[in-house]
Write a protein that holds these residues in place. Sequence first.
Motif, PDB file in Angstrom:
ATOM      1  N   ARG A  37       0.679  -1.377   0.163  1.00 20.92           N
ATOM      2  CA  ARG A  37       0.242  -0.232  -0.347  1.00 20.92           C
ATOM      3  C   ARG A  37       0.819   1.099   0.040  1.00 20.92           C
ATOM      4  NH1 ARG A  37      -3.234  -1.368   4.671  1.00 20.92           N
ATOM      5  NH2 ARG A  37      -3.901  -2.265   3.412  1.00 20.92           N
ATOM      6  N   LYS A  55       0.311  -1.448  -4.469  1.00 18.00           N
ATOM      7  CA  LYS A  55      -1.478  -2.631  -4.766  1.00 18.00           C
ATOM      8  C   LYS A  55      -3.064  -1.548  -5.389  1.00 18.00           C
ATOM      9  CE  LYS A  55      -5.046  -3.795  -0.348  1.00 18.00           C
ATOM     10  NZ  LYS A  55      -5.409  -4.544   0.329  1.00 18.00           N
ATOM     11  N   GLU A  96      -6.491   0.879  -5.533  1.00 12.10           N
ATOM     12  CA  GLU A  96      -6.881   1.173  -4.443  1.00 12.10           C
ATOM     13  C   GLU A  96      -8.143   1.252  -4.980  1.00 12.10           C
ATOM     14  OE1 GLU A  96      -5.167   2.540  -1.550  1.00 12.10           O
ATOM     15  OE2 GLU A  96      -3.644   1.769  -2.328  1.00 12.10           O
TER      16      GLU A  96
END
Length: 74
Positions: free
Chosen positions: A8, A71, A73
Amino acid sequence: MEETIPIRDEFIKLGQALKLAGLVGSGVEAKIVITEEQVKVNGETEIRRGRKLYPDDTFEFDGNLIKVVKKNED
């Protein structure tokens, strides 16, 4: 076969990446395998547990090749 781990944040440290990928069970185990020169990052042996891995970096340990990806979103 190459596997991926999504992150992230901008980067992940090597020790954390090994744990996230399920290749080691603890930070202590990660430190040991890294300092014993058993881990490669982008094809080169790495001995720094705090090495920052960014999306598209790869690391290898115990016959496993893992690629760091950003990652999604959603």
